[in-house]
Structure formats: C-alpha cells, structure tokens
Design a protein around this motif. Structure first.
Motif, PDB file in Angstrom:
ATOM      1  N   CYS A 178       0.625  -1.201   0.014  1.00  0.00           N
ATOM      2  CA  CYS A 178      -0.154  -0.016  -0.114  1.00  0.00           C
ATOM      3  C   CYS A 178       0.971   1.169   0.028  1.00  0.00           C
ATOM      4  CB  CYS A 178      -1.147  -0.067   1.138  1.00  0.00           C
ATOM      5  SG  CYS A 178      -2.087  -1.333   1.173  1.00  0.00           S
ATOM      6  N   ASN A 179       1.871   1.183   0.849  1.00  0.00           N
ATOM      7  CA  ASN A 179       2.798   2.361   0.645  1.00  0.00           C
ATOM      8  C   ASN A 179       3.549   2.810  -0.595  1.00  0.00           C
ATOM      9  OD1 ASN A 179       5.970   3.082   1.468  1.00  0.00           O
ATOM     10  ND2 ASN A 179       4.462   4.197   2.947  1.00  0.00           N
ATOM     11  N   THR A 180       3.735   1.742  -1.209  1.00  0.00           N
ATOM     12  CA  THR A 180       4.553   1.790  -2.693  1.00  0.00           C
ATOM     13  C   THR A 180       3.430   1.684  -3.800  1.00  0.00           C
ATOM     14  OG1 THR A 180       5.013  -0.683  -2.490  1.00  0.00           O
ATOM     15  CG2 THR A 180       6.776   0.995  -1.689  1.00  0.00           C
ATOM     16  N   ARG A 181       2.374   1.420  -3.283  1.00  0.00           N
ATOM     17  CA  ARG A 181       1.277   1.271  -4.433  1.00  0.00           C
ATOM     18  C   ARG A 181       1.602   0.211  -5.368  1.00  0.00           C
ATOM     19  NH1 ARG A 181       0.654   5.708  -2.014  1.00  0.00           N
ATOM     20  NH2 ARG A 181      -1.207   7.235  -2.156  1.00  0.00           N
ATOM     21  N   ASP A 182       1.915  -0.926  -4.835  1.00  0.00           N
ATOM     22  CA  ASP A 182       2.759  -1.986  -5.682  1.00  0.00           C
ATOM     23  C   ASP A 182       1.817  -3.007  -5.855  1.00  0.00           C
ATOM     24  OD1 ASP A 182       4.024  -4.288  -6.822  1.00  0.00           O
ATOM     25  OD2 ASP A 182       5.766  -3.731  -5.388  1.00  0.00           O
ATOM     26  N   THR A 183       1.088  -3.313  -7.160  1.00  0.00           N
ATOM     27  CA  THR A 183      -0.173  -4.262  -7.339  1.00  0.00           C
ATOM     28  C   THR A 183       0.263  -5.532  -7.392  1.00  0.00           C
ATOM     29  OG1 THR A 183       0.124  -3.685  -9.702  1.00  0.00           O
ATOM     30  CG2 THR A 183      -1.570  -2.747  -8.472  1.00  0.00           C
ATOM     31  N   GLN A 184       1.687  -5.867  -7.743  1.00  0.00           N
ATOM     32  CA  GLN A 184       2.108  -7.147  -7.762  1.00  0.00           C
ATOM     33  C   GLN A 184       2.120  -7.574  -6.283  1.00  0.00           C
ATOM     34  OE1 GLN A 184       5.850  -6.845 -10.026  1.00  0.00           O
ATOM     35  NE2 GLN A 184       4.628  -7.663 -11.944  1.00  0.00           N
ATOM     36  N   THR A 185       2.833  -6.733  -5.565  1.00  0.00           N
ATOM     37  CA  THR A 185       2.985  -7.183  -3.972  1.00  0.00           C
ATOM     38  C   THR A 185       1.584  -7.353  -3.365  1.00  0.00           C
ATOM     39  OG1 THR A 185       5.094  -5.974  -3.896  1.00  0.00           O
ATOM     40  CG2 THR A 185       4.173  -6.480  -1.994  1.00  0.00           C
ATOM     41  N   LEU A 186       0.667  -6.398  -3.886  1.00  0.00           N
ATOM     42  CA  LEU A 186      -0.633  -6.591  -3.345  1.00  0.00           C
ATOM     43  C   LEU A 186      -1.279  -7.909  -3.663  1.00  0.00           C
ATOM     44  CD1 LEU A 186      -3.010  -4.953  -1.586  1.00  0.00           C
ATOM     45  CD2 LEU A 186      -3.806  -4.255  -4.036  1.00  0.00           C
ATOM     46  N   ASP A 187      -1.164  -8.399  -5.005  1.00  0.00           N
ATOM     47  CA  ASP A 187      -1.465  -9.635  -5.400  1.00  0.00           C
ATOM     48  C   ASP A 187      -1.050 -10.645  -4.490  1.00  0.00           C
ATOM     49  OD1 ASP A 187      -3.147  -8.474  -7.543  1.00  0.00           O
ATOM     50  OD2 ASP A 187      -1.624  -8.660  -9.025  1.00  0.00           O
ATOM     51  N   ARG A 188       0.463 -10.721  -4.460  1.00  0.00           N
ATOM     52  CA  ARG A 188       1.192 -11.690  -3.375  1.00  0.00           C
ATOM     53  C   ARG A 188       0.318 -11.706  -2.166  1.00  0.00           C
ATOM     54  NH1 ARG A 188       6.711  -9.921  -2.815  1.00  0.00           N
ATOM     55  NH2 ARG A 188       6.680 -11.542  -1.064  1.00  0.00           N
ATOM     56  N   VAL A 189       0.071 -10.843  -1.586  1.00  0.00           N
ATOM     57  CA  VAL A 189      -0.686 -10.594  -0.205  1.00  0.00           C
ATOM     58  C   VAL A 189      -2.030 -11.371  -0.176  1.00  0.00           C
ATOM     59  CG1 VAL A 189      -1.749  -9.023   1.528  1.00  0.00           C
ATOM     60  CG2 VAL A 189       0.790  -8.627   0.660  1.00  0.00           C
ATOM     61  N   GLU A 190      -2.687 -11.080  -1.248  1.00  0.00           N
ATOM     62  CA  GLU A 190      -4.025 -11.513  -1.426  1.00  0.00           C
ATOM     63  C   GLU A 190      -3.885 -13.185  -1.579  1.00  0.00           C
ATOM     64  OE1 GLU A 190      -8.304 -10.130  -3.773  1.00  0.00           O
ATOM     65  OE2 GLU A 190      -6.252 -10.218  -4.958  1.00  0.00           O
ATOM     66  N   LYS A 191      -3.073 -13.661  -2.546  1.00  0.00           N
ATOM     67  CA  LYS A 191      -3.104 -14.946  -2.478  1.00  0.00           C
ATOM     68  C   LYS A 191      -2.370 -15.543  -1.253  1.00  0.00           C
ATOM     69  CE  LYS A 191      -2.301 -14.858  -7.398  1.00  0.00           C
ATOM     70  NZ  LYS A 191      -1.339 -14.436  -8.390  1.00  0.00           N
ATOM     71  N   GLY A 192      -1.573 -14.936  -0.608  1.00  0.00           N
ATOM     72  CA  GLY A 192      -1.201 -15.565   0.569  1.00  0.00           C
ATOM     73  C   GLY A 192      -2.231 -15.548   1.594  1.00  0.00           C
ATOM     74  N   VAL A 193      -3.017 -14.482   1.700  1.00  0.00           N
ATOM     75  CA  VAL A 193      -4.256 -14.414   2.619  1.00  0.00           C
ATOM     76  C   VAL A 193      -5.274 -15.549   2.168  1.00  0.00           C
ATOM     77  CG1 VAL A 193      -6.067 -13.161   3.473  1.00  0.00           C
ATOM     78  CG2 VAL A 193      -3.872 -12.037   3.257  1.00  0.00           C
ATOM     79  N   GLU A 194      -5.525 -15.933   1.099  1.00  0.00           N
ATOM     80  CA  GLU A 194      -6.489 -16.966   0.774  1.00  0.00           C
ATOM     81  C   GLU A 194      -5.894 -18.244   0.981  1.00  0.00           C
ATOM     82  OE1 GLU A 194      -6.629 -16.319  -3.762  1.00  0.00           O
ATOM     83  OE2 GLU A 194      -7.870 -14.747  -3.372  1.00  0.00           O
ATOM     84  N   ARG A 195      -4.436 -18.391   1.081  1.00  0.00           N
ATOM     85  CA  ARG A 195      -3.825 -19.710   1.426  1.00  0.00           C
ATOM     86  C   ARG A 195      -3.802 -19.688   2.843  1.00  0.00           C
ATOM     87  NH1 ARG A 195       0.731 -20.746   3.566  1.00  0.00           N
ATOM     88  NH2 ARG A 195       1.619 -18.894   3.163  1.00  0.00           N
ATOM     89  N   LEU A 196      -3.609 -18.923   3.495  1.00  0.00           N
ATOM     90  CA  LEU A 196      -3.590 -18.833   4.895  1.00  0.00           C
ATOM     91  C   LEU A 196      -5.007 -19.284   5.503  1.00  0.00           C
ATOM     92  CD1 LEU A 196      -1.271 -16.051   6.196  1.00  0.00           C
ATOM     93  CD2 LEU A 196      -0.694 -18.553   6.170  1.00  0.00           C
ATOM     94  N   THR A 197      -5.976 -18.639   4.798  1.00  0.00           N
ATOM     95  CA  THR A 197      -7.594 -18.812   5.416  1.00  0.00           C
ATOM     96  C   THR A 197      -7.844 -20.242   4.812  1.00  0.00           C
ATOM     97  OG1 THR A 197      -7.966 -16.523   4.770  1.00  0.00           O
ATOM     98  CG2 THR A 197      -9.843 -17.951   4.619  1.00  0.00           C
ATOM     99  N   GLN A 198      -7.223 -20.846   3.704  1.00  0.00           N
ATOM    100  CA  GLN A 198      -7.538 -22.199   3.238  1.00  0.00           C
ATOM    101  C   GLN A 198      -6.910 -23.118   4.214  1.00  0.00           C
ATOM    102  OE1 GLN A 198      -6.351 -22.388  -0.822  1.00  0.00           O
ATOM    103  NE2 GLN A 198      -8.559 -21.371  -1.292  1.00  0.00           N
ATOM    104  N   GLU A 199      -5.937 -22.762   5.027  1.00  0.00           N
ATOM    105  CA  GLU A 199      -5.285 -23.579   5.758  1.00  0.00           C
ATOM    106  C   GLU A 199      -5.683 -23.671   7.108  1.00  0.00           C
ATOM    107  OE1 GLU A 199      -1.017 -22.880   5.133  1.00  0.00           O
ATOM    108  OE2 GLU A 199      -1.164 -23.671   3.074  1.00  0.00           O
ATOM    109  N   GLY A 200      -6.529 -22.463   7.527  1.00  0.00           N
ATOM    110  CA  GLY A 200      -7.027 -22.134   8.827  1.00  0.00           C
ATOM    111  C   GLY A 200      -6.236 -21.670   9.615  1.00  0.00           C
TER     112      GLY A 200
END
Length: 144
Positions: A58-80
């Motif tokens: 968010c600080n750097t307005r980096d959409t690629q890093t934002l996508d990495r975070v979103e995928k990571g959050v999805e994975r962590l959510t699926q793994e409980g």
C-alpha cells in the motif's frame, strides 16, 4: 478571615488540576484500551509477515505485491491459519487498495500494524526467522 478561607484558593487550584488530569486521561484511556483497537491480533507469524507486506504494498502502491498478499491471505485462510476477523481485516484493506484508494489503504494497513503492538503473537517461535542472521555469516551461494 479564617483558616478555611485561606485554604480555599489552594483547594480551588487542586480541583482545577484534578479536572484537567481527568479530562486528559479519559481520551488516553479510550485510545489505549484493548477493546478499542480497530484490528484483531494476528494469530501466526505468517499472518504478521503478510500484514507487513500489505503495508509495504500500500505504501509503494505496488499491485504485484498486493496480489502476493491477497494470494497468501487466501492460502492462510484455506489452511485455517487466519481467524475470520483477521481475514476480514486483510480483505477490507486489500479491497481499498484494489479500488485505487491507496492512501486510505496505507493508513488502514499502518493501523493494523499499530494495533499489534503489545499484543504478542500466538506462535512466538521466531528462531527460523533469525537462523541465518549471525554476524559474519556468508549468504547462501556466496563465498568470502
């Protein structure tokens, strides 16, 4: 003039000072009271890392890093590994950034990080994170 009359200015000042202290202490108590935190405590080291990465994105307005975070959050959510409250906090901030409201997303990500201060971590094992941080250690694949 009696001694009670002489003490009145001192008591008046004391009451005034006490009133000021009370007026200042109420807002500070509300700000620091644990129930007044806006974001939940993170429950894992991985969640904490994603929170930091979210702020950086968010600080750097980096959409690629934002996508990495979103995928990571999805994975962590699926793994409980994320509580529902954590998942919602991440989703809300990611949504702001994806909508182009980077400044508000950055502020929210910062507040999310701020709310972690003093809350500790459910998984305090940080030895893996610092295993290669020894002074004088040579990075992998490099020789001295």
């Amino acid at each position: 003039m009696t001694s009670n009359d002489e003490d009145e200015p001192g008591r008046s000042r004391l009451r005034w000072l006490l009133g000021i202290v009370l007026l200042l202490s109420v807002p500070l108590t509300v700000i620091w009271w644990p129930g007044c935190r806006q974001y939940p405590a993170v429950t894992s080291q991985e969640s904490l890392q994603h929170m930091k990465l979210l702020y950086a994105a968010c600080n750097t307005r980096d959409t690629q890093t934002l996508d990495r975070v979103e995928k990571g959050v999805e994975r962590l959510t699926q793994e409980g590994m994320l509580s529902p409250a954590e998942q919602q906090a991440f989703a809300r901030i990611i949504g702001m950034a994806k909508a182009g409201d980077w400044e508000r997303a950055e502020q929210a990500a910062f507040k999310f990080a701020q709310d972690q201060v003093g809350q500790g971590n459910a998984e305090p094992n940080h030895t893996e994170d610092h295993a290669n941080d020894k002074k004088g250690a040579t990075p992998k694949g490099k020789s001295k």
